[in-house]
Design a protein around this motif. Structure first.
Motif, PDB file in Angstrom:
ATOM      1  N   LYS A  50       0.809  -1.223   0.000  1.00 12.00           N
ATOM      2  CA  LYS A  50       0.000   0.000   0.000  1.00 12.00           C
ATOM      3  C   LYS A  50       0.846   1.278   0.000  1.00 12.00           C
ATOM      4  O   LYS A  50       0.420   2.311  -0.488  1.00 12.00           O
ATOM      5  N   SER A  51       2.054   1.199   0.533  1.00 11.66           N
ATOM      6  CA  SER A  51       2.934   2.365   0.549  1.00 11.66           C
ATOM      7  C   SER A  51       4.265   2.013  -0.084  1.00 11.66           C
ATOM      8  O   SER A  51       5.125   1.403   0.543  1.00 11.66           O
ATOM      9  N   MET A  52       4.450   2.404  -1.357  1.00 14.42           N
ATOM     10  CA  MET A  52       5.678   2.066  -2.075  1.00 14.42           C
ATOM     11  C   MET A  52       6.911   2.728  -1.449  1.00 14.42           C
ATOM     12  O   MET A  52       8.027   2.245  -1.600  1.00 14.42           O
ATOM     13  N   GLN A  53       6.707   3.848  -0.755  1.00 16.06           N
ATOM     14  CA  GLN A  53       7.836   4.555  -0.158  1.00 16.06           C
ATOM     15  C   GLN A  53       8.530   3.710   0.906  1.00 16.06           C
ATOM     16  O   GLN A  53       9.677   3.952   1.249  1.00 16.06           O
ATOM     17  N   VAL A 157      24.215  -3.000  -3.645  1.00 14.33           N
ATOM     18  CA  VAL A 157      23.330  -2.126  -4.415  1.00 14.33           C
ATOM     19  C   VAL A 157      22.199  -1.621  -3.532  1.00 14.33           C
ATOM     20  O   VAL A 157      21.788  -2.287  -2.584  1.00 14.33           O
ATOM     21  N   GLU A 158      21.725  -0.431  -3.838  1.00 12.78           N
ATOM     22  CA  GLU A 158      20.562   0.136  -3.158  1.00 12.78           C
ATOM     23  C   GLU A 158      19.355  -0.036  -4.072  1.00 12.78           C
ATOM     24  O   GLU A 158      19.482   0.053  -5.300  1.00 12.78           O
ATOM     25  N   TYR A 159      18.196  -0.261  -3.481  1.00 17.81           N
ATOM     26  CA  TYR A 159      16.990  -0.378  -4.303  1.00 17.81           C
ATOM     27  C   TYR A 159      15.819   0.337  -3.647  1.00 17.81           C
ATOM     28  O   TYR A 159      15.799   0.543  -2.427  1.00 17.81           O
ATOM     29  N   ARG A 160      14.849   0.703  -4.455  1.00 19.20           N
ATOM     30  CA  ARG A 160      13.595   1.248  -3.945  1.00 19.20           C
ATOM     31  C   ARG A 160      12.528   1.079  -5.019  1.00 19.20           C
ATOM     32  O   ARG A 160      12.832   1.066  -6.214  1.00 19.20           O
ATOM     33  N   ALA A 161      11.293   0.939  -4.600  1.00 22.20           N
ATOM     34  CA  ALA A 161      10.194   0.802  -5.551  1.00 22.20           C
ATOM     35  C   ALA A 161       9.808   2.169  -6.093  1.00 22.20           C
ATOM     36  O   ALA A 161       9.876   3.173  -5.380  1.00 22.20           O
TER      37      ALA A 161
END
Length: 227
Positions: A50-53, A157-161
């Motif tokens: 519900k919260s991609m952040q 590596v860094e990732y985020r949606a």
């Protein structure tokens, strides 16, 4: 156009209704190569939350990405020698902070010791916008600069949606051996599951696609990935 025909021919060889095993997907991706340069291998993971952040984190790819990051360490005293010995590309304190304020940004990762964060925090408008601000949660605010520099220069590596719930990740180069690409995918997939938000319910990962820079997406049967 010749390029258009090549892409069209590639796409026709991918069965969009099929879920490929990770081994089949990597093999097919390589068979579809037509570009004359060493393409990157990209992974796209669709997650459901519900919260991609809240979907972000870091992972260590055992075979690396095929690209070397330029790492800046902002620290003082003996920590500067420690950072240089570990392989940091740039090391400094107030001097590099001033350079960044003037527009210098020739680096892809920033590490800072806790005692420097008061000054580093003033760079939020520059580093924050590019996703380079050091953070305790990601391990880039630390006194153990030796370990984090080695990780960043290796396969960390860094990732985020993104806003649509997709995590895009460079997973290697097409010239990598099949097993290196497979190991990287498995490591990243496992880390995504470990980082799953506590309030995420049901099927957290909806789909995974692999592709080369110039190639079509190939859907992987992620439920069959060993971890």
């Amino acid at each position: 156009m010749k390029r258009g025909k090549a892409i069209t021919a590639q796409r026709e060889r991918v069965d969009k209704t099929n879920l490929y095993s990770i081994e089949e997907a990597v093999k097919l991706m390589k068979e579809l190569k037509w570009a004359k340069f060493d393409e990157s291998v990209d992974l796209s993971v669709k997650i459901v939350h519900k919260s991609m952040q809240n979907v972000r984190g870091s992972a260590i790819l055992p075979a690396g990405t095929g690209k070397t990051k330029k790492v800046l360490v902002i620290c003082k005293g003996d920590k500067q020698k420690e950072a240089l010995d570990a392989g940091a590309d740039y090391v400094g304190a107030e001097d590099v902070i001033e350079k960044i304020k003037e527009g210098w940004i020739d680096f892809q990762a920033v590490v800072a010791t806790p005692d420097m964060m008061k000054e580093v925090g003033k760079l939020g408008s520059v580093l924050g916008r590019k996703g380079l601000m050091p953070k305790p949660k990601s391990g880039t605010v630390t006194d153990n600069v030796k370990e984090i520099v080695k990780e960043l220069k290796g396969g960390r590596v860094e990732y985020r949606a993104d806003k649509t719930g997709v995590v895009h990740m460079l997973i290697g180069k097409l010239s990598f051996p099949d097993m290196s690409i497979i190991d990287n995918i498995k490591a990243f997939y496992s880390q995504l599951l470990r980082d799953k938000p506590s309030d995420a319910k049901g099927n957290y990962i909806k789909s995974i696609h692999i592709s080369s820079s110039m190639g079509p997406g190939i859907k992987i049967n992620h439920k069959g990935i060993e971890r």
